[in-house]
Design a protein around this motif. Structure first.
Motif, PDB file in Angstrom:
ATOM      1  N   GLN A   3     -24.015  48.572  77.718  1.00  0.00           N
ATOM      2  CA  GLN A   3     -22.894  49.556  78.166  1.00  0.00           C
ATOM      3  C   GLN A   3     -23.224  50.853  77.418  1.00  0.00           C
ATOM      4  O   GLN A   3     -22.364  51.796  77.757  1.00  0.00           O
ATOM      5  CB  GLN A   3     -21.490  48.945  77.730  1.00  0.00           C
ATOM      6  N   LEU A   4     -24.190  50.845  76.308  1.00  0.00           N
ATOM      7  CA  LEU A   4     -24.436  52.033  75.600  1.00  0.00           C
ATOM      8  C   LEU A   4     -25.316  52.941  76.487  1.00  0.00           C
ATOM      9  O   LEU A   4     -26.161  52.472  77.224  1.00  0.00           O
ATOM     10  CB  LEU A   4     -25.068  51.885  74.372  1.00  0.00           C
ATOM     11  N   ASP A   5     -25.471  54.245  76.270  1.00  0.00           N
ATOM     12  CA  ASP A   5     -26.238  55.219  76.886  1.00  0.00           C
ATOM     13  C   ASP A   5     -27.503  54.782  76.244  1.00  0.00           C
ATOM     14  O   ASP A   5     -27.849  54.621  74.992  1.00  0.00           O
ATOM     15  CB  ASP A   5     -26.144  56.568  76.353  1.00  0.00           C
ATOM     16  N   ARG A  57     -30.200  56.143  75.478  1.00  0.00           N
ATOM     17  CA  ARG A  57     -30.784  57.088  74.477  1.00  0.00           C
ATOM     18  C   ARG A  57     -30.038  56.682  72.987  1.00  0.00           C
ATOM     19  O   ARG A  57     -30.767  56.704  72.078  1.00  0.00           O
ATOM     20  CB  ARG A  57     -30.629  58.587  74.751  1.00  0.00           C
ATOM     21  N   GLU A 111     -22.358  67.973  79.410  1.00  0.00           N
ATOM     22  CA  GLU A 111     -23.356  66.775  79.135  1.00  0.00           C
ATOM     23  C   GLU A 111     -23.775  67.078  77.713  1.00  0.00           C
ATOM     24  O   GLU A 111     -24.040  66.107  76.955  1.00  0.00           O
ATOM     25  CB  GLU A 111     -24.630  66.592  80.034  1.00  0.00           C
ATOM     26  N   SER A 112     -23.954  68.141  77.215  1.00  0.00           N
ATOM     27  CA  SER A 112     -24.556  68.203  75.747  1.00  0.00           C
ATOM     28  C   SER A 112     -23.939  69.858  75.291  1.00  0.00           C
ATOM     29  O   SER A 112     -23.650  70.835  76.042  1.00  0.00           O
ATOM     30  CB  SER A 112     -26.091  68.483  75.927  1.00  0.00           C
TER      31      SER A 112
END
Length: 178
Positions: free
Chosen positions: A58-60, A62, A116-117
């Protein structure tokens, strides 16, 4: 864009009778950047060990990779990074002996479009590693009207002084750009 923004800010401050000088940081700070990354990776891996082991899918990807990298760092490397950062902090206190703040970018370039960032935090890592207060001065923009983050970094335990310096810098930069 960022080089122009820093130069323009320095010129504005100099014109307002602020003493501005370029300082090349000693090599110990190059090492401190790497040491900060080691500490951050290890401590993030420790903090999120449960999430990595039980919820990795479930984690990104990266984030999962960074957590795995941090978990793989040997304890002696982590402890060496902690020791190195303590040495660099002592030197930092000397570097602030004759200045109110460091002016540097918040990120290498303008803020990216979208949510996103916030951009690359590479320049903030040094302040974090040295336990220095840092504040973004949101005044300048590039030709696409995206913010060019300038930050001021103050000496340890001098947060209120940095806030006062930041207010003056913002006032001077806004006056030039209005």
């Amino acid at each position: 864009d960022m080089s122009v923004a820093i130069t323009e800010a320095a010129e504005t401050l100099s014109a307002a009778n602020c003493r501005v000088r370029e300082v090349r940081l000693p090599a110990i700070y190059d090492e401190a950047q790497a040491q900060q990354r080691t500490v951050q990776l290890v401590e993030n891996a420790r903090h999120y060990a449960l999430e990595l082991s039980q919820y990795r899918a479930q984690l990104d990807p990266r984030l999962a990779a960074q957590l795995a990298d941090g978990a793989a760092i040997p304890a002696e490397d982590y402890l060496g990074a902690i020791t190195g950062l303590q040495s660099a902090r002592k030197q930092t206190d000397f570097l602030f002996a004759d200045c109110d703040a460091w002016l540097m970018p918040s990120a290498p370039g303008a803020a990216p479009a979208g949510l996103e960032s916030t951009g690359d935090p590479v320049f903030n890592r040094l302040a974090t590693a040295m336990h220095l207060p840092a504040i973004n001065v949101p005044v300048l923009r590039n030709k696409n009207r995206m913010p060019l983050g300038l930050q001021l970094i103050g000496s340890r335990h001098q947060d209120e002084k940095l806030l006062a310096v930041a207010q003056r810098v913002m006032d001077l930069l806004r006056a030039r750009h209005e």
